[in-house]
Design an enzyme around this catalytic site. Structure first.
Site, PDB file in Angstrom:
ATOM      1  CG  ASP A  43     -54.664  68.435  29.438  1.00 26.93           C
ATOM      2  OD1 ASP A  43     -53.696  68.447  30.221  1.00 26.93           O
ATOM      3  OD2 ASP A  43     -54.926  69.375  28.668  1.00 26.93           O
ATOM      4  CE  LYS A  70     -62.390  75.104  25.965  1.00 27.33           C
ATOM      5  NZ  LYS A  70     -61.721  74.127  26.781  1.00 27.33           N
ATOM      6  N   GLY A 123     -58.172  83.180  26.196  1.00 28.04           N
ATOM      7  CA  GLY A 123     -57.157  82.176  26.454  1.00 28.04           C
ATOM      8  C   GLY A 123     -56.636  81.552  25.189  1.00 28.04           C
ATOM      9  N   GLY A 175     -54.397  77.868  23.911  1.00 28.44           N
ATOM     10  CA  GLY A 175     -53.796  76.611  24.325  1.00 28.44           C
ATOM     11  C   GLY A 175     -53.316  75.839  23.121  1.00 28.44           C
ATOM     12  N   GLY A 176     -52.916  74.626  23.355  1.00 27.96           N
ATOM     13  CA  GLY A 176     -52.319  73.826  22.306  1.00 27.96           C
ATOM     14  C   GLY A 176     -53.206  73.628  21.093  1.00 27.96           C
ATOM     15  CG  PHE A 177     -56.208  70.841  20.262  1.00 30.58           C
ATOM     16  CD1 PHE A 177     -55.910  70.477  18.959  1.00 30.58           C
ATOM     17  CD2 PHE A 177     -56.244  69.857  21.235  1.00 30.58           C
ATOM     18  CE1 PHE A 177     -55.644  69.172  18.643  1.00 30.58           C
ATOM     19  CE2 PHE A 177     -55.992  68.545  20.920  1.00 30.58           C
ATOM     20  CZ  PHE A 177     -55.673  68.192  19.630  1.00 30.58           C
ATOM     21  N   GLY A 178     -55.793  75.619  20.087  1.00 32.50           N
ATOM     22  CA  GLY A 178     -56.403  76.790  19.490  1.00 32.50           C
ATOM     23  C   GLY A 178     -56.717  77.853  20.521  1.00 32.50           C
ATOM     24  CD  GLU A 179     -56.295  82.020  18.368  1.00 34.38           C
ATOM     25  OE1 GLU A 179     -57.325  82.050  17.650  1.00 34.38           O
ATOM     26  OE2 GLU A 179     -55.175  82.362  17.970  1.00 34.38           O
ATOM     27  CB  VAL A 180     -60.485  79.919  24.937  1.00 32.56           C
ATOM     28  CG1 VAL A 180     -61.830  79.688  25.586  1.00 32.56           C
ATOM     29  CG2 VAL A 180     -59.681  78.636  24.915  1.00 32.56           C
TER      30      VAL A 180
END
Ligand SMILES: *[C@@H]1O[C@H](CO)[C@@H](O)[C@H](O)[C@H]1NC(C)=O
Ligand SMILES: *[C@@H]1O[C@H](CO)[C@@H](O)[C@H](O)[C@H]1NC(C)=O
Ligand SMILES: *[C@@H]1O[C@H](CO)[C@@H](O)[C@H](O)[C@H]1NC(C)=O
Ligand SMILES: *[C@@H]1O[C@H](CO)[C@@H](O)[C@H](O)[C@H]1NC(C)=O
Ligand SMILES: *[C@@H]1O[C@H](CO)[C@@H](O)[C@H](O)[C@H]1NC(C)=O
Ligand SMILES: *[C@@H]1O[C@H](CO)[C@@H](O)[C@H](O)[C@H]1NC(C)=O
Ligand SMILES: *[C@@H]1O[C@H](CO)[C@@H](O)[C@H](O)[C@H]1NC(C)=O
Ligand SMILES: *[C@@H]1O[C@H](CO)[C@@H](O)[C@H](O)[C@H]1NC(C)=O
Length: 672
Positions: free
Chosen positions: A471, A374, A353, A355-360
């Site tokens: 969130d 994360k 995944g 998202g806004g703060f980085g990758e998962v």
């Protein structure tokens, strides 16, 4: 010695009989095993010096269990590396005989049943605890390993019960911690809950702790009550240095607590010095008591015991049984090298995944544990120390409806968070997927709604931190093997330094479609902005439709107007997810939609609090206000994919693979 008159003798007998009757009604005849923890990673070899020292230690502990504080610590052996340190603690109200009986049984069970070759162990019975280790722990405060045990039956009115419990526990904690070091640190309290039900609680620390350590230990246990035992009729949290328990029946000796009443049962005749200064009455008691004890215990107690026990059922959960103390930075810190190995050096194949703060990434630790990693590469927000502090605080949040933060990694520019991995992905993957919707029948959806509500309530009110999630959305609700919901990504704003103590911020974290209007437009956040997001989630769960990409060929173009229209038209059941079939209860569904609409009202003040919502969900006797027209975000239709201002749209989720979980999705926007 003076001989007491016959009159006095008689009065005494009556007193004793009364005492024994009280005793027989409240205390069970046999010590009851609760739990034991002995890591099988550190064992001794049979017939070794360590084993013989351990046996020596256990016999010292048993023979010394007649101390009147119910506590004793000692060690056995001199040979370095083979010394065994141990201690016992008996529950504050039990008599010396019962204490010794319990310790005898427990030490036998330790060796024969539960922990036969363990170097380090702790075992809890309802009346006593034995602990030993190859390292000295005397005077240390150890709240780990800890175990929580909850009664599986529910209490009525959980919200009010929880309030009563917290207040009552708090009183007991204060009293127990006040006792001077070395004295018995034990307190109980009774509080009336309903006409029929009385709450009984008990707290105890080992006497070797000072007041501040005892207070800290007990408050830590009390803070965990909500996560283990919310709404349950009984709960018990055990740790080596302190423990707490509550029930709605008397499980400790009422007469002996909370204020010391004269102890009628003296030490056994053999343990000399204690009896010397006592007046003659105790001498008589010591002769009379055994006779009555035999009669009473054989006849009534066993019966009471059996009758009560069979009705109660318990769940036990051991928290972080890897022996690490969760509260330390060291135990939470992962080496970058380990994370790299676990994730195949952050390989594309492990990415699940973005998202806004980085990758998962998905990963597997050397011990086989599956994790979600994360990776936050931008160096912004907090510096290293603050980041660590916040991670430690957030990692302390434990609730069955929160995904667990296992630790972090901080090296160079890398800021990484490690979470437990959830095999069933997130709620949105079931809810908005035509093939999988069918897995969520009404009872599962209802369980999810209730679980999420409890998780948020914990964040808002019951944890020590009071976190506003900011969130909440269906992709942040993870599902475990049994489809229990676990909220993820809580506390990220704190960890990454976006938090502000006052409820006004120019940096907004949140996801389009779930943000309340006052937050999206004015940066004002409060617990009520989470309530709004929760309302959206309820409506999504019931309708199976996604708010942020609401597609309907005609009529309303967003989920809230759609729900409102059906509510006003009286056609509520028409908006249900068709895949629910007939599995639902009409009343329950309507009540959920009703609550959902109350949550998304425009005025934050008129939205209910999470405590009220939990109450409304659990009890039909709470009547609900009529909902007002929900708040709508004006740009909903036109600016659906607004990447220019950095709001996360569903793009990021659709980009990622179908196995996306734990998708980090905090974004920042800067309102004009
Ligand atoms: C220790 O316990 C774990 C989990 O219970 C088990 O998988 C493992 O085989 C045990 N190891 C030994 C040496 O008994
Ligand atoms: C340990 O001692 C017991 C009894 O003394 C004996 O039966 C057993 O064989 C011994 N075990 C080992 C591994 O020496
Ligand atoms: C109590 O423990 C000590 C060692 O700490 C031991 O010497 C003594 O024999 C034990 N028993 C009694 C009754 O004191
Ligand atoms: C028990 O623990 C205390 C520290 O709390 C220590 O000073 C004392 O020596 C210990 N007792 C024994 C017999 O080891
Ligand atoms: C206690 O045992 C553990 C595991 O076997 C070992 O790592 C540790 O060094 C031991 N501690 C002492 C003081 O011997
Ligand atoms: C707990 O008790 C302390 C001291 O009596 C008091 O200051 C505090 O406000 C209480 N907290 C709660 C939540 O009742
Ligand atoms: C208390 O118990 C009685 C008899 O068991 C029952 O009739 C009554 O409804 C109960 N009251 C409450 C408040 O539970
Ligand atoms: C209590 O004991 C702990 C650990 O031994 C120590 O760090 C702390 O300063 C003590 N507190 C007081 C008030 O004595």
């Amino acid at each position: 010695m003076a001989t007491p008159s016959g009159y006095m003798n008689m009065a005494l007998l009556v007193l004793i009989i009364w005492f024994l009757i009280r005793l027989s009604l409240t205390i069970e005849a046999i010590p009851e095993y609760r739990y034991s923890v002995c890591p099988n990673t550190s064992t001794f070899t049979p017939n070794s010096t360590y084993q013989s020292n351990l046996n020596q230690l256990l016999s010292y502990l048993t023979s010394n269990s007649t101390r009147d504080t119910g506590f004793y610590n000692t060690s056995a052996g001199q040979d370095p590396g083979n010394v065994v340190y141990g201690s016992i603690l008996c529950r504050g109200d039990v008599t010396i005989d019962m204490c010794q009986e319990c310790v005898t049984i427990a030490s036998k069970d330790l060796v024969e049943k539960y922990c036969s070759v363990a170097k380090v162990a702790v075992i809890w019975y309802d009346r006593c605890m034995i602990r030993y280790s190859n390292e000295s722990f005397f005077g240390n405060m150890d709240d780990s390993p800890s175990v929580s045990i909850s009664n599986t039956q529910d209490i009525s009115e959980p919200v009010r019960f929880n309030q009563l419990l917290q207040v009552s526990m708090n009183n007991s904690v204060t009293r127990a911690a006040d006792a001077p070091t070395g004295a018995k640190k034990f307190a109980t309290e009774e509080a009336s809950f309903t006409a029929n039900d009385t709450l009984y609680n008990l707290v105890q620390c080992t006497p070797d702790l000072n007041s501040s350590d005892c207070d800290r230990c007990l408050r830590g246990m009390v803070a965990r009550l909500t996560s283990c035992c919310y709404g349950r009729r009984g709960g018990n949290i055990l740790s080596p240095s302190c423990n707490i328990r509550y029930e709605i029946y008397p499980f400790y000796e009422l007469a002996a607590a909370p204020t010391p009443t004269p102890l009628l049962v003296p030490p056994p005749p053999s343990s000399g010095s204690d009896g010397k200064n006592q007046i003659s009455t105790t001498l008589i008691v010591s002769i009379v008591v055994p006779i009555f004890a035999v009669i009473f215990f054989l006849s009534s107690v066993g019966y009471c015991f059996l009758r009560r026990r069979t009705k109660e059922k318990y769940n036990a959960i051991q928290e972080r049984n890897d022996g690490n103390d969760i509260s330390t930075v060291e135990s939470l810190q992962f080496d970058l090298s380990i994370i790299k190995v676990a994730t195949n050096n952050f390989s594309g194949g492990n990415k699940i995944g973005e998202g806004g703060f980085g990758e998962v990434y998905k990963g597997i630790l050397p011990n086989g544990q599956h994790i979600a990693v994360k990776r936050h590469s931008k160096s912004s927000g907090h510096g290293g120390e603050e980041f660590k502090t916040e991670v430690v605080l957030v990692a302390k949040l434990h609730h069955r409806n929160l995904a667990r933060l296992l630790g972090f990694c901080l090296e160079g520019e890398e800021k990484i968070l490690v979470y437990e991995f959830m095999p069933n992905n997130s709620l949105d993957h079931f809810l908005f997927d035509l093939d999988k919707q069918g897995h969520l029948d009404w009872s599962r959806r209802s369980k999810i709604i209730n679980g999420v509500a409890r998780g948020i309530l914990y964040l808002h009110e019951d944890s020590q931190l009071r976190i506003i999630h900011r969130d909440l959305k269906s992709s942040n609700i993870l599902l475990d093997e049994e489809m229990n919901p676990k909220i993820s990504d809580f506390g990220l704003a704190k960890i990454f330094g976006v938090d502000q103590t006052q409820g006004n911020t120019s940096r907004i974290v949140g996801t389009y479609g779930y943000m309340s209007p006052e937050y999206a437009f004015h940066g004002k956040f409060s617990v009520k902005s989470d309530v709004y997001s929760f309302g959206v989630i309820i409506l999504e769960i019931v309708t199976g439709k996604k708010n942020s990409s609401f597609l309907q060929s005609d009529g309303p173009t967003d989920l809230l107007s759609y729900a409102w229209k059906h509510w006003m038209d009286g056609t509520i059941l028409e908006m249900l997810d068709p895949s629910l079939g007939n599995s639902y209860s009409r009343n329950e569904v309507i009540r959920c939609i009703h609550i959902g609409l109350l949550c998304v009202e425009e005025d934050p003040v008129s939205r209910p609090t999470m405590a009220t919502i939990v109450l409304m969900l659990s009890s039909y006797s709470v009547s609900l206000a009529l909902p007002r027209k929900p708040a709508f975000l004006p740009q909903t239709r036109t600016n659906q994919d607004m990447p220019s201002v950095g709001i996360e749209s569903n793009k990021s989720t659709s980009k990622s693979k179908s196995t996306t979980i734990n998708n980090m999705s905090i974004s920042e926007i800067f309102p004009r």
